[in-house]
Design a protein around this motif. Structure first.
Motif, short mmCIF file in Angstrom:
data_model
loop_
_atom_site.label_atom_id
_atom_site.label_comp_id
_atom_site.label_asym_id
_atom_site.label_seq_id
_atom_site.Cartn_x
_atom_site.Cartn_y
_atom_site.Cartn_z
N VAL A 1 0.93 -1.12 0.02
CA VAL A 1 -0.01 0.01 0.13
C VAL A 1 0.98 1.30 0.05
CG1 VAL A 1 -1.83 1.26 1.26
CG2 VAL A 1 -1.80 -1.20 1.17
N ASP A 2 0.61 2.14 -0.97
CA ASP A 2 1.49 3.12 -1.05
C ASP A 2 1.13 4.59 -1.32
OD1 ASP A 2 4.16 1.21 -1.40
OD2 ASP A 2 2.68 0.67 -2.98
N ARG A 3 1.46 5.57 -1.12
CA ARG A 3 0.87 7.16 -1.66
C ARG A 3 2.07 7.54 -2.62
NH1 ARG A 3 0.01 12.83 1.05
NH2 ARG A 3 -1.60 13.21 -0.06
N GLY A 4 1.45 7.93 -3.72
CA GLY A 4 2.54 8.80 -4.61
C GLY A 4 2.02 10.11 -5.27
N PHE A 5 2.90 10.70 -5.91
CA PHE A 5 2.49 12.14 -6.28
C PHE A 5 3.00 12.39 -7.90
CE2 PHE A 5 6.59 12.75 -5.34
CZ PHE A 5 7.01 14.13 -5.82
N SER A 6 2.75 13.17 -8.54
CA SER A 6 3.35 13.64 -9.72
C SER A 6 3.44 15.05 -9.80
CB SER A 6 2.71 13.20 -11.03
OG SER A 6 2.92 11.86 -11.15
N ASN A 7 4.61 15.87 -10.13
CA ASN A 7 4.63 17.27 -10.08
C ASN A 7 4.11 17.73 -11.61
OD1 ASN A 7 5.78 18.30 -7.76
ND2 ASN A 7 7.94 17.68 -8.18
N PRO A 8 3.72 18.90 -11.73
CA PRO A 8 3.02 19.45 -12.81
C PRO A 8 4.52 19.62 -13.84
CG PRO A 8 2.26 20.67 -11.21
CD PRO A 8 3.24 19.95 -10.77
N GLY A 9 4.43 19.49 -15.17
CA GLY A 9 5.39 19.79 -15.89
C GLY A 9 5.36 21.25 -16.43
N LEU A 10 6.38 21.57 -17.24
CA LEU A 10 6.64 23.22 -17.46
C LEU A 10 5.27 23.77 -18.31
CD1 LEU A 10 8.03 25.42 -17.95
CD2 LEU A 10 9.03 24.51 -20.24
N GLU A 11 4.66 22.90 -19.24
CA GLU A 11 3.51 23.28 -20.02
C GLU A 11 2.40 23.22 -18.89
OE1 GLU A 11 5.31 20.83 -20.89
OE2 GLU A 11 6.15 21.26 -23.05
N GLU A 12 2.17 22.61 -18.07
CA GLU A 12 1.11 22.55 -17.28
C GLU A 12 1.24 23.61 -16.19
OE1 GLU A 12 0.68 17.64 -17.18
OE2 GLU A 12 2.02 18.62 -16.07
N THR A 13 2.54 24.13 -15.69
CA THR A 13 2.60 25.18 -14.53
C THR A 13 2.35 26.64 -15.41
OG1 THR A 13 5.03 25.52 -15.28
CG2 THR A 13 4.36 23.96 -13.32
N LEU A 14 2.52 26.78 -16.68
CA LEU A 14 2.08 28.01 -17.26
C LEU A 14 1.05 27.93 -18.16
CD1 LEU A 14 5.79 28.61 -18.65
CD2 LEU A 14 4.73 29.49 -16.60
N THR A 15 0.31 28.99 -18.22
CA THR A 15 -0.83 29.35 -19.14
C THR A 15 -0.43 29.49 -20.54
OG1 THR A 15 -0.85 31.71 -19.01
CG2 THR A 15 -2.19 30.38 -17.28
N PRO A 16 -1.35 29.59 -21.70
CA PRO A 16 -0.55 29.72 -22.97
C PRO A 16 -0.07 31.32 -23.13
CG PRO A 16 -2.95 28.89 -23.05
CD PRO A 16 -2.52 29.22 -21.70
N ASP A 17 -0.50 32.10 -22.11
CA ASP A 17 0.17 33.45 -22.23
C ASP A 17 1.64 33.42 -21.58
OD1 ASP A 17 -1.84 34.57 -23.58
OD2 ASP A 17 -3.12 34.87 -21.91
N GLY A 18 2.05 32.23 -21.04
CA GLY A 18 3.28 32.05 -20.24
C GLY A 18 3.37 32.79 -19.01
N VAL A 19 2.06 32.62 -18.31
CA VAL A 19 1.85 33.24 -16.90
C VAL A 19 1.71 31.87 -16.01
CG1 VAL A 19 0.39 34.42 -15.19
CG2 VAL A 19 0.63 35.35 -17.77
N VAL A 20 2.40 31.84 -14.83
CA VAL A 20 2.42 30.87 -14.05
C VAL A 20 0.97 30.55 -13.30
CG1 VAL A 20 3.30 30.01 -11.80
CG2 VAL A 20 4.95 30.74 -13.17
N ASN A 21 0.34 29.25 -13.51
CA ASN A 21 -0.77 29.16 -13.01
C ASN A 21 -0.74 28.83 -11.49
OD1 ASN A 21 -3.50 28.12 -12.73
ND2 ASN A 21 -3.34 26.46 -14.26
N PRO A 22 -1.55 29.81 -10.69
CA PRO A 22 -1.47 29.64 -9.25
C PRO A 22 -2.46 28.61 -8.89
CG PRO A 22 -2.60 31.43 -9.95
CD PRO A 22 -2.09 31.04 -11.14
N ASP A 23 -3.21 28.06 -9.72
CA ASP A 23 -4.11 27.15 -9.32
C ASP A 23 -3.96 25.72 -9.40
OD1 ASP A 23 -5.95 29.20 -8.13
OD2 ASP A 23 -6.57 29.33 -10.28
N ILE A 24 -2.76 25.36 -10.36
CA ILE A 24 -2.18 24.12 -10.63
C ILE A 24 -1.72 23.40 -9.31
CG2 ILE A 24 0.10 24.29 -11.02
CD1 ILE A 24 -2.58 22.45 -13.21
N SER A 25 -2.04 22.06 -9.04
CA SER A 25 -1.16 21.23 -7.85
C SER A 25 -0.95 19.93 -8.45
CB SER A 25 -2.67 21.25 -6.78
OG SER A 25 -3.66 20.37 -7.46
N GLN A 26 -0.32 19.24 -7.46
CA GLN A 26 0.34 18.22 -7.76
C GLN A 26 -0.77 17.04 -7.65
OE1 GLN A 26 2.44 18.61 -4.36
NE2 GLN A 26 4.40 18.44 -5.30
#
Length: 693
Positions: free
Chosen positions: A452-477
């Motif tokens: 039994v294990d808990r895991g995670f994944s970090n957002p990649g570069l495309e996922e942390t930025l909006t199409p305008d190149g702004v960091v998305n403050p709402d994205i989570s792991q």
């Protein structure tokens, strides 16, 4: 349709259900000495790196030599639960149990290690093509987030190990491989081993025109590994790996072109003569010390550098990344058990900018760099602290608990725009605690385990930025829980080994990279997925005579993965199959061996259809691929040995999608481009000379 598909699976399993019963009767006449030797053949003698009772899958040199030294996909796809999609030699995506299948390009959501040094970058991406298959001695896979000491990423971990020099010997080897599409590959290696010291130095060169238009690939690589013993308790290990390659990019095709003209490149990429040029360096030093008693420590410091230049039809990407890190692990005995305690710290600096591509104004000469469009910099930091403790509960039952703590920070700087338009921002994810627990029960002819294990994944570069190149403050792991039950069984006096695993993984805060432009994505957390599956592997070593042996093998994967809660705008995809994952996969074959010098292999791979859209309105076609290869070696003069290999890939010349792009969008009225065609029927031959003294 469904009945037909299951009948297809049944027909491929039938030989493996019949053969054991047939040969079992023959095997009763064999003595116990023969049976014991077969157990050694099955286990492959490969040292496991996964800590304690953590289960893992491994392939060694013999499994990799069933295929061309360019075909890393077929080699890795012999492991159940692991699927490598390869659009080209430079375009690979590894998914484990469906994790990573939604990534548009490349491999993320797992950790990659090379000789125990972590080589996954700060954004979570790994580059398998930075390593030459001919230099590898083993590939080990930890499936799912149960490998606390190798990260708790939802996909798991991939551990690459180089070939070790033969103890007490010095050797020079050279192998030259020729094949279809004007392919030439050469690997020259020097290996030396003596008491307290070894060194391995190899140089490789590869060039091929490729199966498709605009598909040339050229690579040079240098690898140096060395180990020096310093007294009775200390050792230093050195690693240097350098790869320089240029690869043209034919890109993906729409369904019409895929079915009618699979060798063609996409028209825009062909007109721009799109390509990528990469220079990749990895350097590391590991110091190991044995303290008094059982306590030991291994500490690695390492540096990575990647210089990447890629002209695309829509723009030209120019980027470089350099990073450095440290990994330190303590191991020892505590009370009646064994413990592991350590950490990884990694920091990299990523610079990237885009420029206009003026290929349309370049008189048919391909890409031409124009004005700058963007200039960006990102600092990325990751910290992993981990601990495991394994303790016997009874004579046959043992338990292991593990804990991993991850802290990730991104700091993005916009160096191109000023004032209110500047998009610089910082994103620091909260520390995430990831526990695991395992049980194993062993007896003479096998073992059972539960995890039994808990895991995670970090957002990649495309996922942390909006199409305008702004960091998305709402994205989570992404976060998930993995439940697993399996076992290893030795049958027929150890001549047959069967591994079986069932698992259930729930993932929430699913990361979705939604395509909104030709090179624009927006990341968001879109819902939940459920990953259910069965993994089954078997090998049966049958001694036909004193020198002749027959080994049937198979690896079957059932992936019952689906969206549990996934609403995209006005569309509700809940209950649909997970995009990008085939439900059934099978890798099977027969190895014939006559002594140690003659071998013949026949291999088969079946891949079920793959859902290409979240709405499940488009799918790739299921396919079967057959491969055959032969190996022969003989002594020439004194210590000189000749080795010959030859093979045929895709024997039936099947037109199939070796990789797919999910949720593709057609722009300007064009068809969506979902498919990366696999190579047609192709041939390879290799001649090698070795001098051992």
């Amino acid at each position: 349709m469904l009945i037909s598909r299951y009948m297809t699976i049944y027909r491929f399993f039938l030989p493996f259900l019949v053969l054991p019963a047939f040969f079992y009767a023959q095997d009763q006449k064999k003595d116990s000495i023969t049976s014991l030797s077969e157990v050694i053949l099955i286990e492959k003698g490969i040292e496991k790196k996964a800590v304690g009772i953590t289960p893992s899958g491994t392939i060694g040199i013999k499994e990799m030599e069933r295929y061309s030294p360019l075909d890393i996909a077929s080699s890795i796809n012999q492991i159940s639960g692991v699927y490598l999609l390869s659009g080209a030699l430079n375009t690979n995506r590894i998914t484990i149990r469906g994790v990573g299948a939604r990534t548009p390009y490349g491999t993320d959501k797992l950790r990659l290690y090379f000789n125990n040094i972590p080589v996954t970058n700060g954004a979570g991406f790994s580059t398998i093509e930075a390593y030459d298959m001919e230099n590898l001695g083993a590939i080990e896979v930890i499936k799912g987030p149960k490998g606390s000491s190798f990260g708790t990423n939802l996909g798991g971990a991939l551990i690459l190990r180089t070939r070790a020099p033969e103890a007490g010997k010095t050797s020079f080897t050279n192998s030259s491989t020729f094949g279809s599409y004007k392919m030439f590959k050469n690997n020259l290696a020097f290996r030396h081993s003596e008491n307290g010291f070894n060194i391995n130095l190899s140089y490789n060169h590869l060039k091929t025109e490729g199966y498709r238009q605009n598909n040339q690939f050229e690579r040079d690589g240098l690898l140096l590994t060395s180990s020096v013993k310093l007294g009775n308790n200390d050792r230093m290990d050195f690693l240097f790996n350098y790869i320089d390659y240029t690869a043209q990019i034919p890109s993906s095709l729409n369904q019409t072109d895929f079915e009618e003209n699979p060798t063609h490149a996409d028209a825009n990429w062909l007109a721009a003569r799109g390509y990528e040029a990469n220079k990749y360096t990895l350097a590391g030093v590991t110091y190991s010390h044995q303290f008094k008693g059982s306590l030991q420590n291994s500490t690695s410091v390492f540096y990575t550098y990647l210089d990447h230049y890629e002209p695309r039809p829509f723009n030209i990407l120019d980027e470089f990344t350099h990073g450095f890190g440290l990994r330190s692990v303590f191991r020892g005995n505590l009370f009646s058990g064994n413990f592991t305690l350590g950490g990884e710290a990694y920091r990299d600096e990523y610079h990237w900018g885009t420029f206009e591509n003026l290929y349309e104004d370049n008189n048919g000469n391909g890409s031409l760099q124009g004005n700058r469009l963007s200039d960006n910099q990102e600092f990325r930091r990751q910290l992993n602290i981990f601990a495991t403790f394994e303790v016997p509960l009874t004579g046959n039952l043992s338990a292991q608990v593990g804990l991993n703590l991850n802290k990730t920070t991104y700091n993005f700087k916009d160096l191109f725009t000023i004032g209110e338009d500047n998009k610089s921002a910082r994103r620091s994810f909260k520390p995430i605690l990831l526990p695991s627990m395992k049980l194993r029960y062993r007896w003479q002819n096998g073992s059972l385990f539960a995890s039994v294990d808990r895991g995670f994944s970090n957002p990649g570069l495309e996922e942390t930025l909006t199409p305008d190149g702004v960091v998305n403050p709402d994205i989570s792991q992404e976060k998930g829980m993995n439940y697993e039950l399996g076992g290893k069984f030795l049958l027929f006096d150890g001549a047959m080994q069967v591994n079986a695993t069932v698992y259930l993984m729930h993932i929430k805060d699913l990361l979705v990279a939604q395509r909104v432009g030709e090179d624009q994505y927006i990341g968001r957390n879109a819902g939940k997925t459920r990953h259910k599956g069965l993994e089954l592997e078997a090998r049966y070593a049958v001694p036909v005579s004193g020198s002749l042996s027959l080994t049937p093998f198979f690896a079957y994967t059932l992936s019952d993965h689906s969206f549990v809660d996934f609403v995209d705008g006005e569309n509700d995809y809940s209950g649909n199959p997970l995009t990008g994952v085939p439900r059934h996969r099978l890798s099977s074959g027969l190895d014939f061996a006559y002594g140690n010098d003659v071998a013949l292999n026949i291999s088969h791979q079946f891949v079920d259809d793959i859902p290409l859209t979240d709405a499940n309105t488009q799918s790739s076609k299921a396919y079967n691929i057959f491969t055959t290869s032969a190996r022969y070696s003989l002594p020439l003069i004194g210590p000189v040995k000749l080795r010959l290999n030859a093979g045929i890939n895709n024997v039936l010349n099947t037109n199939y999608a070796a990789s797919v792009l999910i949720n593709a969008v057609g722009f300007g009225g064009s068809q969506p481009r979902y498919f990366y065609p696999g190579n047609g029927r192709n041939y390879f031959g290799r001649i090698g000379l070795s001098y051992v003294f």
